[in-house]
Write a protein that holds these residues in place. Structure first.
Motif, PDB file in Angstrom:
ATOM      1  N   UNK A 139       0.854  -1.185   0.000  1.00 54.21           N
ATOM      2  CA  UNK A 139       0.000   0.000   0.000  1.00 54.21           C
ATOM      3  C   UNK A 139       0.893   1.240   0.000  1.00 54.21           C
ATOM      4  N   UNK A 140       0.329   2.409  -0.321  1.00 61.83           N
ATOM      5  CA  UNK A 140       1.160   3.621  -0.348  1.00 61.83           C
ATOM      6  C   UNK A 140       1.919   3.881   0.954  1.00 61.83           C
ATOM      7  N   UNK A 141       1.262   3.692   2.111  1.00 57.06           N
ATOM      8  CA  UNK A 141       1.914   3.967   3.382  1.00 57.06           C
ATOM      9  C   UNK A 141       3.169   3.118   3.546  1.00 57.06           C
ATOM     10  N   UNK A 142       3.064   1.821   3.223  1.00 59.31           N
ATOM     11  CA  UNK A 142       4.206   0.931   3.390  1.00 59.31           C
ATOM     12  C   UNK A 142       5.219   1.086   2.269  1.00 59.31           C
ATOM     13  N   UNK A 143       4.794   1.592   1.133  1.00 61.58           N
ATOM     14  CA  UNK A 143       5.741   1.938   0.075  1.00 61.58           C
ATOM     15  C   UNK A 143       6.707   3.013   0.580  1.00 61.58           C
ATOM     16  N   UNK A 144       6.167   4.038   1.246  1.00 61.85           N
ATOM     17  CA  UNK A 144       7.012   5.101   1.783  1.00 61.85           C
ATOM     18  C   UNK A 144       7.802   4.626   2.997  1.00 61.85           C
ATOM     19  N   UNK A 145       7.202   3.781   3.828  1.00 62.09           N
ATOM     20  CA  UNK A 145       7.926   3.223   4.965  1.00 62.09           C
ATOM     21  C   UNK A 145       9.106   2.363   4.503  1.00 62.09           C
ATOM     22  N   UNK A 146       8.900   1.617   3.421  1.00 65.85           N
ATOM     23  CA  UNK A 146       9.987   0.823   2.865  1.00 65.85           C
ATOM     24  C   UNK A 146      11.125   1.700   2.373  1.00 65.85           C
ATOM     25  N   UNK A 147      10.774   2.800   1.712  1.00 69.01           N
ATOM     26  CA  UNK A 147      11.805   3.741   1.271  1.00 69.01           C
ATOM     27  C   UNK A 147      12.515   4.393   2.446  1.00 69.01           C
TER      28      UNK A 147
END
Length: 314
Positions: free
Chosen positions: A55-63
């Motif tokens: 999801x978008x939230x975890x996409x940014x958390x991964x980055x």
């Protein structure tokens, strides 16, 4: 630039010259770095493998996890080698490369905090439009913008610092090649360079702070209008974690960069730098992710799959 090319290496003073502190500091920083690597790469791997976290939230958390691992790795191994071997010499080119990578990655972190605040704003304030607002193309665009601005920031910082003429002794009163202590070695007029750095850092930091603050004003307004106590607790818990990390990050960064080098106490600056180079990358996985139920669920699922796989081989 003629005189600056005469300097071929620098000597990093490190955190302390006390021989009794070398081993305790080495063990402490090695432990911190090990936790940082395990936490951030583990979080990144979990997000990549668990489809529920795509999801978008975890996409940014991964980055964020990737950036934390990278910018900690730019600094901490150099510190560990210096503490273990006593060799604190760094070449001119290696110093410039370290400064560029650190300045770029710390700026990526700054803008990821900003993007994550926007993501939370959309999720809390406009939940029905979340999937259309935070679609894949928007996430990739925000992600690309973060890195483009940050690479430009790294180029400007490194260019300003290494366009100076350096004078002997070439001793950096720090544990890595950061902008203020390197510019403090300059024997040329560095007033313009200092102003450029201060204005640039001010722009990045205050833009992010204003954007984050505005996002959370709207978020808190939405929370106050909620009628369910569970919704209040969940939203406030998320905001408290974000504000904790943001406060440490921006507090230490502003203390370090938003003052001329003549005002710096380098010993104090070194202690401050430990927080945003080593401690914050270690804390971010715990602050942002390990308290999250979806991440815990994904971790337990991965653990169960690993145990089942090992059992089947036996």
């Amino acid at each position: 630039m003629e005189n600056s090319t005469e300097v071929t290496e620098f000597l990093l003073l490190g955190l302390t010259d006390d021989p009794h502190l070398q081993v305790p500091l080495f063990v402490t920083f090695l432990l911190v770095y090990t936790i940082t690597v395990a936490g951030n790469l583990g979080m990144l791997l979990l997000i990549l493998l668990d489809s529920c976290l795509h999801t978008p939230m975890y996409f940014f958390l991964g980055n964020l996890s990737l950036v934390d691992f990278c910018y900690s790795s730019v600094v901490t191994p150099t510190v560990l080698v210096g503490l273990l071997t006593g060799n604190k010499v760094i070449s001119y080119n290696a110093c410039a490369a370290q400064m560029f990578l650190f300045a770029a990655l710390i700026c990526v972190e700054n803008y990821l905090f900003t993007v994550m605040a926007y993501d939370r704003y959309v999720a809390v304030c406009k939940p029905l439009h979340y999937t259309t607002t935070m679609r894949s193309s928007v996430c990739v665009g925000l992600f690309t913008g973060c890195y483009v601005l940050s690479l430009l920031n790294g180029c400007i910082h490194t260019g300003e610092a290494f366009s100076q003429s350096f004078c002997s002794p070439n001793v950096i009163h720090h544990f890595f090649c950061d902008v203020p202590p390197v510019m403090a070695l300059s024997c040329s007029d560095k007033q313009v360079g200092e102003l450029v750095i201060v204005y640039l850092v001010s722009f990045h930091i205050f833009f992010a702070i204003v954007f984050i603050s505005t996002s959370y004003i709207f978020i808190f307004g939405t929370i106050l209008r909620m009628h369910l106590a569970a919704g209040h607790r969940k939203a406030l818990s998320t905001c408290a974690s974000h504000f904790t990390a943001v406060s440490i990050f921006y507090g230490t960064t502003m203390f370090m960069y938003l003052q001329p080098s003549s005002s710096h106490s380098m010993d104090t600056a070194k202690i401050t730098s430990v927080f945003y180079t080593m401690v914050i990358p270690m804390l971010n996985p715990m602050v942002y992710s390990l308290r999250n139920k979806e991440v815990k669920r994904g971790f337990l699922k991965a653990k169960s799959a690993l145990i089942c796989g090992m059992a089947s081989k036996v």
